[in-house]
Write a protein that holds these residues in place. Structure first.
Motif, PDB file in Angstrom:
ATOM      1  N   PHE A   1      64.513 117.539   0.461  1.00 54.80           N
ATOM      2  CA  PHE A   1      64.862 117.428   1.867  1.00 54.80           C
ATOM      3  C   PHE A   1      66.260 116.838   2.042  1.00 54.80           C
ATOM      4  O   PHE A   1      66.965 117.159   2.990  1.00 54.80           O
ATOM      5  N   TRP A   2      66.682 115.966   1.115  1.00 54.19           N
ATOM      6  CA  TRP A   2      68.003 115.356   1.222  1.00 54.19           C
ATOM      7  C   TRP A   2      69.090 116.243   0.639  1.00 54.19           C
ATOM      8  O   TRP A   2      70.259 116.088   0.970  1.00 54.19           O
ATOM      9  N   THR A   3      68.740 117.137  -0.283  1.00 56.61           N
ATOM     10  CA  THR A   3      69.788 118.022  -0.801  1.00 56.61           C
ATOM     11  C   THR A   3      70.135 119.038   0.266  1.00 56.61           C
ATOM     12  O   THR A   3      69.318 119.371   1.117  1.00 56.61           O
ATOM     13  N   SER A   4      71.340 119.529   0.211  1.00 56.26           N
ATOM     14  CA  SER A   4      71.862 120.374   1.272  1.00 56.26           C
ATOM     15  C   SER A   4      70.945 121.556   1.594  1.00 56.26           C
ATOM     16  O   SER A   4      70.475 122.277   0.718  1.00 56.26           O
ATOM     17  N   PHE A   5      70.709 121.730   2.893  1.00 62.87           N
ATOM     18  CA  PHE A   5      69.905 122.827   3.409  1.00 62.87           C
ATOM     19  C   PHE A   5      70.468 124.182   2.975  1.00 62.87           C
ATOM     20  O   PHE A   5      69.750 125.050   2.487  1.00 62.87           O
ATOM     21  N   LEU A   6      71.784 124.320   3.111  1.00 63.79           N
ATOM     22  CA  LEU A   6      72.438 125.585   2.788  1.00 63.79           C
ATOM     23  C   LEU A   6      72.261 125.921   1.305  1.00 63.79           C
ATOM     24  O   LEU A   6      72.056 127.081   0.944  1.00 63.79           O
TER      25      LEU A   6
ATOM     26  N   ASP B   1      75.362 119.752   8.225  1.00 64.27           N
ATOM     27  CA  ASP B   1      75.229 120.688   9.331  1.00 64.27           C
ATOM     28  C   ASP B   1      76.096 121.937   9.165  1.00 64.27           C
ATOM     29  O   ASP B   1      77.276 121.847   8.828  1.00 64.27           O
ATOM     30  N   VAL B   2      75.497 123.096   9.413  1.00 62.79           N
ATOM     31  CA  VAL B   2      76.228 124.362   9.348  1.00 62.79           C
ATOM     32  C   VAL B   2      76.406 124.945  10.737  1.00 62.79           C
ATOM     33  O   VAL B   2      77.517 125.277  11.162  1.00 62.79           O
ATOM     34  N   VAL B   3      75.294 125.081  11.473  1.00 65.89           N
ATOM     35  CA  VAL B   3      75.295 125.890  12.693  1.00 65.89           C
ATOM     36  C   VAL B   3      76.213 125.293  13.754  1.00 65.89           C
ATOM     37  O   VAL B   3      77.115 125.970  14.269  1.00 65.89           O
TER      38      VAL B   3
END
Lengths: 279, 312
Positions: free
Chosen positions: B128-133, A207-209
């Motif tokens: 999908f499991w790797t970091s979104f950022l 999580d970032v936000v």
């Protein structure tokens, strides 16, 4: 269909290329000698060396991991309670509001959850003097609130698809409600508990936000560190960090997938053997 | 012994109402305190005015205490309306592109053997499991003017589009194009997985019957597969559209600062302008305009679906 779906397979390959080319690009350029992020300047592992010397990154990784462990565990407990309440207690006061509260965080835009949690913590500090400073506790609370509803959804779905009559039979035969919970309900939902915990863990560590709004000056998680670095510009050591994260996650997911696949195959074989034995 | 009697009363309460109430009350109180209360704060905050105190808001000194100036500003300042429109159009374009790329992928997953299906599914889930950022970050690198990807595209453009001037690079970063590209990349699994779950359940004998009766494959697709997969399209579409419309990270990192999406406007009002009341007003408007309609739609759609389904 006896023809091979050539068009569809082409589309799938195109889709996978789209998925994986950016990730492969990160991995390749993490071994880049040049300071420039996407111009090749020769092979080097210097960024990995820099990564392990960087205390800031290691501290942030430790903080992220501990927040994720604590928040996933509490979120699983609270989310399971809510899932049991929704699936097994058909009537109680305020049920409509409760089911609304459980689904709303799932569709609430993260930015709104973030600013509303921050306003709550600041106003609470003003009114009752707690929380004194924002950091580990406030981030963990926000993560629990956000991720417990995912756990609830999983547990609710699992309980809705299992037969309630086993629990009723145990009650009729004189079990205490607590015994029914520990001897029947919890073992039945054990796989859902595991996947709920894993999902809550992933949500928290990624999580970032919400973290960005609920954290304080002393507590920088790994995504927040990457976020602030990326906002200033792309640097090659993030490539090395990203490669490490991708490799760790990739190995874990593939291993979990293989284990689950084997367990499923074994279960199917056991069922088949049981059927054969009975006929 | 105040604490002793409190302890006794708690014990008595538990004895009377038991574990059932505990199971309901614990998550209920938690959600009321940390989700519902903040939500109420946003609602009330949207009726306050910005002030030079800490926390930076104030209410009127006399009746009616609240102000509707923020709501008026929402309609007067074209920035907000434009941000809403951009958010809706970006989210809609993202959803359509995800559908166009994701539908054949999901269909292909249902048409291959079991082993390949498991491998392909894993390959869809893995990003999908790797970091979104990090997925956003990967595209920042690729879209930069010096990257191999940008250079390759520039070369393609210069060879395929013969014109007087040749480009040295394609400006991709900090634009709506970049926002949509990265949103498609990040949200594609959310489209593929529900579509796959829907398509997998379809009765393939219908397709075979239709083929046996002489239909061309694309007619079979248009007449049978596509209409039957509409629930999956809607489920996947909502899973992409809702988070895309309120997206904050992607427009902040790769978007155009002078033409922001609504999520970024909320963040900027809150942190950069320190205008809590206005940020809250924009947030409430986002909920009313985008989230409530989609929620209501799914609610009524699931009821309609339950009504359509034959009773066993």
């Amino acid at each position: 269909m006896n023809r091979r779906p050539v068009f569809l397979i082409t589309c799938l390959c195109f889709g996978f290329a789209f998925f994986y080319i950016p990730i492969l690009s990160i991995i390749v350029f993490s071994f880049n000698k040049s300071r420039l992020v996407s111009v090749w300047g020769g092979f080097s592992t210097q960024w990995y060396g820099k990564l392990f010397e960087n205390d800031q990154i290691i501290e942030a990784a430790k903080l992220s991991l501990s927040i994720a462990l604590v928040s996933a565990t509490i979120a699983t407990i609270l989310g399971t309670m809510a899932g049991i309440a929704l699936a097994r207690f058909k009537r109680f006061r305020g049920r409509t509001l409760f089911s609304g509260l459980v689904t709303a965080p799932l569709i609430m835009p993260e930015i709104i959850t973030g600013i509303s949690s921050l306003m709550l913590f600041i106003l609470m500090a003003d009114w009752i003097g707690w929380p004194g400073e924002r950091g580990f506790t406030t981030v963990t609370i926000a993560h629990i609130t956000f991720s417990m509803t995912y756990v609830t959804t999983i547990i609710h779905a699992r309980l809705s698809s299992t037969d309630i009559s086993i629990e009723e039979a145990a009650l009729d035969l004189g079990s205490r409600p607590w015994q029914v919970l520990t001897d029947i309900t919890l073992p039945v939902i054990a796989p859902a508990l595991l996947s709920g915990w894993l999902l809550a863990f992933t949500i928290s560590i990624d999580d970032v936000v919400i973290t960005n709004f609920t954290t304080g000056p002393g507590a920088t998680t790994l995504p927040i560190l990457i976020w602030s670095k990326v906002k200033l510009g792309v640097t090659p050591d993030i490539n090395a960090l990203a490669t490490m994260i991708i490799l760790i996650v990739g190995v874990l997911v593939v291993t979990a997938g293989i284990i689950m696949h084997r367990a499923e195959a074994r279960r199917e074989r056991d069922i088949q053997m049981a059927i054969n034995a009975n006929t | 012994m105040a604490s002793g009697s409190a302890h006794f009363r708690l014990k008595q309460w538990f004895h009377r109402t038991g574990w059932r109430s505990t199971i309901i009350a614990t998550p209920y109180v938690w959600l009321l305190a940390f989700f519902f209360l903040p939500f109420l704060i946003v609602l009330v905050m949207s009726l306050a005015t910005q002030a030079d105190v800490s926390p930076p808001f104030a209410f009127g000194a006399e009746w009616p205490y609240v102000t509707f100036d923020n709501i008026a500003r929402l309609f007067e300042d074209s920035l907000y309306i434009r941000a809403y429109l951009i958010s809706i159009s970006n989210a809609a374009i993202t959803t359509v592109i995800c559908l166009i790329i994701g539908y054949p992928m999901a269909l292909c997953l249902t048409r291959v053997g079991k082993t390949w299906r498991n491998i392909f599914l894993m390959l869809v889930i893995l990003p999908f499991w790797t970091s979104f950022l990090l997925r956003v970050y990967a595209w920042i690198g690729l879209m930069g003017t010096n990257s191999w990807f940008n250079k390759g595209l520039t070369f393609l453009y210069n060879t395929l589009v013969p014109s007087g001037s040749t480009l040295t690079s394609i400006p991709m970063m900090n634009s709506n194009f970049a926002v949509i590209l990265v949103m498609v990349y990040c949200y594609l699994p959310f489209m593929v997985l529900p579509l796959y779950a829907n398509l997998e359940r379809l009765d393939f004998t219908l397709n075979e019957a239709s083929m046996d009766l002489g239909s061309r494959p694309w007619r079979v697709f248009l007449d049978i597969t596509l209409p039957l997969s509409i629930p999956g399209i809607i489920a996947g579409g909502l899973l992409v559209f809702i988070p895309a419309s309120g997206e904050f990270v992607i427009p902040s990192l790769v978007g155009d600062a002078s033409d922001p999406m609504i999520g970024r406007v909320i963040g900027d009002e809150f942190t950069a302008a320190r205008d809590w009341p206005m940020a809250s007003t924009v947030a409430v408007a986002l909920l009313i305009l985008l989230v409530l309609p989609t929620m209501a739609y799914t609610h009524f759609d699931s009821k309609a679906q339950a009504a359509r389904e034959p009773n066993p």
